[in-house]
Design a protein around this motif. Structure first.
Motif, PDB file in Angstrom:
ATOM      1  N   GLU A 152      -5.026  13.035  22.796  1.00 12.38           N
ATOM      2  CA  GLU A 152      -3.641  12.576  22.699  1.00 12.38           C
ATOM      3  C   GLU A 152      -2.863  12.915  23.963  1.00 12.38           C
ATOM      4  OE1 GLU A 152      -3.538  13.038  17.835  1.00 12.38           O
ATOM      5  OE2 GLU A 152      -2.715  14.594  19.120  1.00 12.38           O
ATOM      6  N   ALA A 153      -3.110  14.101  24.511  1.00 11.49           N
ATOM      7  CA  ALA A 153      -2.425  14.496  25.741  1.00 11.49           C
ATOM      8  C   ALA A 153      -2.744  13.536  26.887  1.00 11.49           C
ATOM      9  CB  ALA A 153      -2.791  15.923  26.114  1.00 11.49           C
ATOM     10  N   ALA A 154      -3.977  13.065  26.941  1.00 10.66           N
ATOM     11  CA  ALA A 154      -4.357  12.140  28.009  1.00 10.66           C
ATOM     12  C   ALA A 154      -3.579  10.823  27.893  1.00 10.66           C
ATOM     13  CB  ALA A 154      -5.860  11.883  27.966  1.00 10.66           C
ATOM     14  N   VAL A 155      -3.494  10.296  26.680  1.00 12.18           N
ATOM     15  CA  VAL A 155      -2.755   9.045  26.461  1.00 12.18           C
ATOM     16  C   VAL A 155      -1.272   9.250  26.756  1.00 12.18           C
ATOM     17  CG1 VAL A 155      -2.045   7.350  24.727  1.00 12.18           C
ATOM     18  CG2 VAL A 155      -4.400   8.204  24.754  1.00 12.18           C
ATOM     19  N   LEU A 156      -0.725  10.348  26.264  1.00 16.32           N
ATOM     20  CA  LEU A 156       0.704  10.590  26.430  1.00 16.32           C
ATOM     21  C   LEU A 156       1.063  10.876  27.886  1.00 16.32           C
ATOM     22  CD1 LEU A 156       1.448  12.635  23.191  1.00 16.32           C
ATOM     23  CD2 LEU A 156       1.745  10.192  23.603  1.00 16.32           C
ATOM     24  N   SER A 157       0.146  11.447  28.650  1.00 16.52           N
ATOM     25  CA  SER A 157       0.379  11.649  30.082  1.00 16.52           C
ATOM     26  C   SER A 157       0.511  10.312  30.797  1.00 16.52           C
ATOM     27  CB  SER A 157      -0.750  12.468  30.699  1.00 16.52           C
ATOM     28  OG  SER A 157      -0.757  13.788  30.202  1.00 16.52           O
ATOM     29  N   ARG A 158      -0.339   9.362  30.409  1.00 12.32           N
ATOM     30  CA  ARG A 158      -0.247   8.019  31.002  1.00 12.32           C
ATOM     31  C   ARG A 158       1.068   7.355  30.614  1.00 12.32           C
ATOM     32  NH1 ARG A 158      -4.664   5.199  28.263  1.00 12.32           N
ATOM     33  NH2 ARG A 158      -3.870   3.359  29.370  1.00 12.32           N
ATOM     34  N   ALA A 159       1.471   7.522  29.362  1.00 16.05           N
ATOM     35  CA  ALA A 159       2.734   6.936  28.911  1.00 16.05           C
ATOM     36  C   ALA A 159       3.919   7.565  29.636  1.00 16.05           C
ATOM     37  CB  ALA A 159       2.883   7.113  27.401  1.00 16.05           C
TER      38      ALA A 159
END
Length: 330
Positions: A184-191
């Protein structure tokens, strides 16, 4: 201020805090003998004050360390100006016996508001008509913001990128929210990176950025006889005008109604204040910005009942929202 919660549904509160609230009420002679019952526990503590003869008011106990005294007085000055101008129906803050709207009792800040009838809407209600009204309320609020001469000493927080993603975010960083795993952190970092890029390019010119309510969510609306009223300016500050729509759908960003609510809000808003194509293109960027801010808020306010209820699944829902937004090309 808030819809009244039945006694058996109200959050538990230590007697010492209730006692402090009742001692604070003595600063207003009309409510000096009133009892206090907690009706909302989130950023602040909100109490229904009621006398034996049925007089009612709403007492707000401010969260320690969130706002300084000048900032609270600034909030109240804008809310009062909105009400006095007929822009928005806002509950009046009631001066204490010494004439001051903010009473300091045992080192804590208290404000007493007139009681306003109404019911807080729920996410599963048919909200389209209310959101059309809310869009118009937001537009009128923004026009007032643009034209209002702020009093000397006016000070409020800013809801900019630094406030959400900087070194010292107002509500804490989303990375510190509950149950944020590595995927989730990886996706949210991109967002986060995409939000920052888009909103830096969008900019903060005066037609897009100014004094806003910043928390027009369901908990801060009261519906009474078909009229939508806006309450609680505690988070008002300087931000993007379209952030007010994102705030309106707080905690329900993944709800099936959101596309219809977005259309209704924008239709109501543009009947008062037209938006440009560039404005409309960034609405979803503000939804993502607000959602990431809320994930941080849940982590930093986890002692309260609302964050505790949201904590188990909010990070996963935020990641799903981010995936969909990124896949759409932002």
């Amino acid at each position: 201020m808030h819809a009244v919660i039945p006694p058996d549904a109200a959050p538990a509160m230590p007697e010492a805090v209730v006692g402090l609230a009742e001692r604070a009420l003595t600063r207003w002679s009309a409510m000096a003998e009133a009892s206090a019952r907690l009706i909302n526990s989130a950023e602040n503590l909100t109490f229904l004050a009621e006398t034996a003869d049925g007089a009612r008011a709403v007492l707000r106990l401010h969260r320690q360390g969130y706002h300084e005294l000048d900032a609270i007085r600034s909030e109240l000055s804008w809310s009062a100006a909105l009400g006095a101008s007929g822009t928005v129906q806002t509950p009046a803050a009631l001066p204490g016996d010494d004439g001051d709207l903010v009473q300091v009792v045992e080192g804590r800040f208290f404000v007493l508001f007139e009681f306003v009838e109404g019911t807080e809407p729920a996410p599963d209600d048919d909200l389209a008509a209310s959101f059309h009204d809310l869009g118009q309320i937001a537009a009128r609020t923004h026009l007032h913001s643009i034209g209002w001469t702020r009093p000397a000493g006016f000070t409020r927080m800013s809801w900019d990128l630094d406030a959400v993603f900087g070194a010292d975010p107002i509500w804490g960083h989303w990375r510190e929210g509950p149950n944020v795993d590595a995927a989730e952190a990886a996706v949210l970092s991109r967002a986060e990176a995409a939000v920052q890029d888009r909103l830096r390019e969008y900019g903060q010119v005066s037609a897009r950025y100014g004094l806003i309510h910043a928390d027009m969510r369901l908990a801060n609306l009261l519906i009474d006889q078909g009229q939508t009223r806006l309450i609680d300016f505690d988070d008002c500050g300087f931000g993007w005008f379209l952030y007010d729509f994102a705030a309106a759908i707080s905690f329900m960003e993944t709800h099936r109604q959101v596309p219809a609510l977005k259309a209704a809000w924008l239709d109501g808003y543009q009947a008062i204040r037209p938006l440009s194509p560039d404005d409309l293109e960034e609405v979803d960027s503000f939804i993502m910005l607000r959602r990431l801010a809320l994930l941080g808020w849940i982590g930093s306010r986890i002692e309260a009942t609302e964050p505790q209820a949201l904590a188990p699944h909010f990070a996963a829902g935020t990641a799903e929202l981010a995936e969909a937004w990124l896949a759409s090309g932002c």
